[in-house]
Design a protein around this motif. Structure first.
Motif, PDB file in Angstrom:
ATOM      1  N   UNK A   1      69.765  19.459  68.242  1.00  0.00           N
ATOM      2  CA  UNK A   1      69.348  19.863  69.576  1.00  0.00           C
ATOM      3  C   UNK A   1      69.264  21.369  69.710  1.00  0.00           C
ATOM      4  N   UNK A   2      70.181  22.077  69.071  1.00  0.00           N
ATOM      5  CA  UNK A   2      70.212  23.537  69.188  1.00  0.00           C
ATOM      6  C   UNK A   2      69.041  24.205  68.473  1.00  0.00           C
ATOM      7  N   UNK A   3      68.448  23.521  67.481  1.00  0.00           N
ATOM      8  CA  UNK A   3      67.227  24.066  66.886  1.00  0.00           C
ATOM      9  C   UNK A   3      66.191  24.323  67.975  1.00  0.00           C
ATOM     10  N   UNK A   4      66.053  23.350  68.874  1.00  0.00           N
ATOM     11  CA  UNK A   4      65.029  23.434  69.903  1.00  0.00           C
ATOM     12  C   UNK A   4      65.434  24.402  71.009  1.00  0.00           C
ATOM     13  N   UNK A   5      66.707  24.400  71.391  1.00  0.00           N
ATOM     14  CA  UNK A   5      67.131  25.312  72.464  1.00  0.00           C
ATOM     15  C   UNK A   5      67.086  26.765  72.014  1.00  0.00           C
ATOM     16  N   UNK A   6      67.305  27.036  70.721  1.00  0.00           N
ATOM     17  CA  UNK A   6      67.178  28.402  70.207  1.00  0.00           C
ATOM     18  C   UNK A   6      65.732  28.869  70.348  1.00  0.00           C
ATOM     19  N   UNK A   7      64.770  27.964  70.072  1.00  0.00           N
ATOM     20  CA  UNK A   7      63.367  28.333  70.215  1.00  0.00           C
ATOM     21  C   UNK A   7      63.059  28.681  71.680  1.00  0.00           C
ATOM     22  N   UNK A   8      63.868  28.248  72.635  1.00  0.00           N
ATOM     23  CA  UNK A   8      63.750  28.462  74.082  1.00  0.00           C
ATOM     24  C   UNK A   8      62.680  27.579  74.660  1.00  0.00           C
ATOM     25  N   UNK A   9      62.884  26.605  74.581  1.00  0.00           N
ATOM     26  CA  UNK A   9      62.006  26.090  75.573  1.00  0.00           C
ATOM     27  C   UNK A   9      62.563  26.380  76.802  1.00  0.00           C
TER      28      UNK A   9
ATOM     29  N   UNK B   1      59.951  38.142  58.124  1.00  0.00           N
ATOM     30  CA  UNK B   1      59.889  37.822  59.550  1.00  0.00           C
ATOM     31  C   UNK B   1      60.757  36.619  59.885  1.00  0.00           C
ATOM     32  N   UNK B   2      61.392  36.668  61.047  1.00  0.00           N
ATOM     33  CA  UNK B   2      62.175  35.553  61.586  1.00  0.00           C
ATOM     34  C   UNK B   2      61.213  34.453  62.017  1.00  0.00           C
ATOM     35  N   UNK B   3      61.435  33.221  61.521  1.00  0.00           N
ATOM     36  CA  UNK B   3      60.521  32.118  61.805  1.00  0.00           C
ATOM     37  C   UNK B   3      61.299  30.847  62.137  1.00  0.00           C
TER      38      UNK B   3
ATOM     39  N   UNK C   1      75.098  36.298  59.662  1.00  0.00           N
ATOM     40  CA  UNK C   1      75.556  37.246  60.676  1.00  0.00           C
ATOM     41  C   UNK C   1      74.390  37.871  61.431  1.00  0.00           C
ATOM     42  N   UNK C   2      73.310  38.160  60.717  1.00  0.00           N
ATOM     43  CA  UNK C   2      72.156  38.773  61.379  1.00  0.00           C
ATOM     44  C   UNK C   2      71.478  37.800  62.337  1.00  0.00           C
ATOM     45  N   UNK C   3      71.258  36.576  61.892  1.00  0.00           N
ATOM     46  CA  UNK C   3      70.626  35.592  62.775  1.00  0.00           C
ATOM     47  C   UNK C   3      71.523  35.283  63.965  1.00  0.00           C
ATOM     48  N   UNK C   4      72.819  35.151  63.732  1.00  0.00           N
ATOM     49  CA  UNK C   4      73.756  34.842  64.805  1.00  0.00           C
ATOM     50  C   UNK C   4      73.869  35.931  65.841  1.00  0.00           C
ATOM     51  N   UNK C   5      73.488  37.154  65.489  1.00  0.00           N
ATOM     52  CA  UNK C   5      73.568  38.272  66.428  1.00  0.00           C
ATOM     53  C   UNK C   5      72.321  38.399  67.292  1.00  0.00           C
ATOM     54  N   UNK C   6      71.277  37.640  66.989  1.00  0.00           N
ATOM     55  CA  UNK C   6      70.053  37.719  67.782  1.00  0.00           C
ATOM     56  C   UNK C   6      70.297  37.174  69.188  1.00  0.00           C
ATOM     57  N   UNK C   7      69.925  37.918  70.233  1.00  0.00           N
ATOM     58  CA  UNK C   7      70.172  37.452  71.605  1.00  0.00           C
ATOM     59  C   UNK C   7      69.553  36.087  71.898  1.00  0.00           C
TER      60      UNK C   7
ATOM     61  N   UNK D   1      69.032  33.627  69.821  1.00  0.00           N
ATOM     62  CA  UNK D   1      69.841  32.601  69.150  1.00  0.00           C
ATOM     63  C   UNK D   1      71.117  32.350  69.940  1.00  0.00           C
ATOM     64  N   UNK D   2      71.750  33.404  70.416  1.00  0.00           N
ATOM     65  CA  UNK D   2      72.972  33.244  71.200  1.00  0.00           C
ATOM     66  C   UNK D   2      72.711  32.472  72.486  1.00  0.00           C
ATOM     67  N   UNK D   3      71.587  32.763  73.147  1.00  0.00           N
ATOM     68  CA  UNK D   3      71.243  32.025  74.366  1.00  0.00           C
ATOM     69  C   UNK D   3      70.968  30.560  74.045  1.00  0.00           C
ATOM     70  N   UNK D   4      70.274  30.327  72.924  1.00  0.00           N
ATOM     71  CA  UNK D   4      69.975  28.959  72.547  1.00  0.00           C
ATOM     72  C   UNK D   4      71.207  28.147  72.223  1.00  0.00           C
ATOM     73  N   UNK D   5      72.159  28.756  71.534  1.00  0.00           N
ATOM     74  CA  UNK D   5      73.397  28.046  71.203  1.00  0.00           C
ATOM     75  C   UNK D   5      74.221  27.732  72.445  1.00  0.00           C
ATOM     76  N   UNK D   6      74.080  28.557  73.473  1.00  0.00           N
ATOM     77  CA  UNK D   6      74.869  28.357  74.696  1.00  0.00           C
ATOM     78  C   UNK D   6      74.346  27.213  75.546  1.00  0.00           C
ATOM     79  N   UNK D   7      73.081  26.817  75.328  1.00  0.00           N
ATOM     80  CA  UNK D   7      72.510  25.724  76.119  1.00  0.00           C
ATOM     81  C   UNK D   7      73.284  24.439  75.857  1.00  0.00           C
ATOM     82  N   UNK D   8      73.685  23.782  76.906  1.00  0.00           N
ATOM     83  CA  UNK D   8      74.386  22.512  76.777  1.00  0.00           C
ATOM     84  C   UNK D   8      75.862  22.630  76.477  1.00  0.00           C
TER      85      UNK D   8
END
Length: 208
Positions: free
Chosen positions: A12-20, A128-130, A161-167, A169-176
């Motif tokens: 689920x967090x894969x999709x929330x990180x993308x931000x829908x 590039x981040x993809x 550490x670099x991916x986890x620091x992306x804002x 990604x942090x917002x996406x992980x916080x969803x739910x």
């Protein structure tokens, strides 16, 4: 508008990180009626194509990303999921030593694949981040559950550490976050009920 039907698991967090994970797009590109898509990998492809983000469309760049999304769906997710499952339940389901060893070793091997891949590139598909990074990162967050020692894998550790620091990604992980449950605080009866829902299900009969 896109509706996201979601639960805070790594998929689920894969999709929330993308931000829908299932999505319903009420304004699909073809102008037709609502379009539903299920499976987290398919959803990421759909959203990346719709938004024009995180998935290059030149031939070589596109398939550099695509192959790593498929790798995650076929290997990293299933094997790390099994490692966590057997390690978590081994003490209550009899002798699970072979399964624990099998999937712990496989999880370790897959972390090694990531580490090797990242030795000479910033992200999984290049500079590039993809969606290749988006699809893989949530399954590495709880690395302790699979018995892995990511600090020994310096290239993976740098990426993690670099991916986890992306804002984003942090917002996406916080969803739910409010949907998560601490099973240790539940009664044994409630834990048993949840296990019955989550594990060892068999095919349902097809209605006439």
């Amino acid at each position: 508008m896109i509706d996201l039907h979601y639960w805070p698991t790594p998929n689920g967090k894969k999709v929330s990180i993308f931000r829908m994970p299932a999505t319903v797009d009420h304004a699909p590109a073809d102008g037709g009626g609502p379009l539903s898509v299920f499976e987290s990998g398919a959803i990421l492809f759909y959203l990346a194509e719709k938004t024009g983000k995180f998935w290059p469309q030149d031939l070589r760049g596109k398939y550099e990303v695509t192959q790593w999304v498929i790798w995650q769906m076929a290997n990293q997710g299933p094997k790390l999921g099994e490692a966590g499952h057997f390690r978590r339940l081994a003490d209550r389901e009899g002798d699970q030593s072979y399964a624990v060893r099998r999937f712990t070793d496989e999880a370790n091997r897959l972390y090694g694949v990531l580490n090797m891949r990242l030795r000479d590139r910033r992200y999984l598909a290049g500079d590039e981040f993809t969606i290749a990074d988006i699809v893989s990162y949530p399954w590495t967050v709880n690395w302790q559950a699979t018995g892995s020692r990511h600090q020994e894998l310096k290239h993976f550790k740098r990426w993690f550490e670099e991916v986890g620091a992306r804002p984003g990604v942090q917002r996406g992980l916080a969803v739910g976050a409010d949907l998560s449950t601490d099973n240790s605080k539940l009664s044994e009866e409630e834990q048993a009920r949840i296990r019955k829902i989550l594990y060892n299900q068999r095919a349902l009969p097809v209605p006439d």
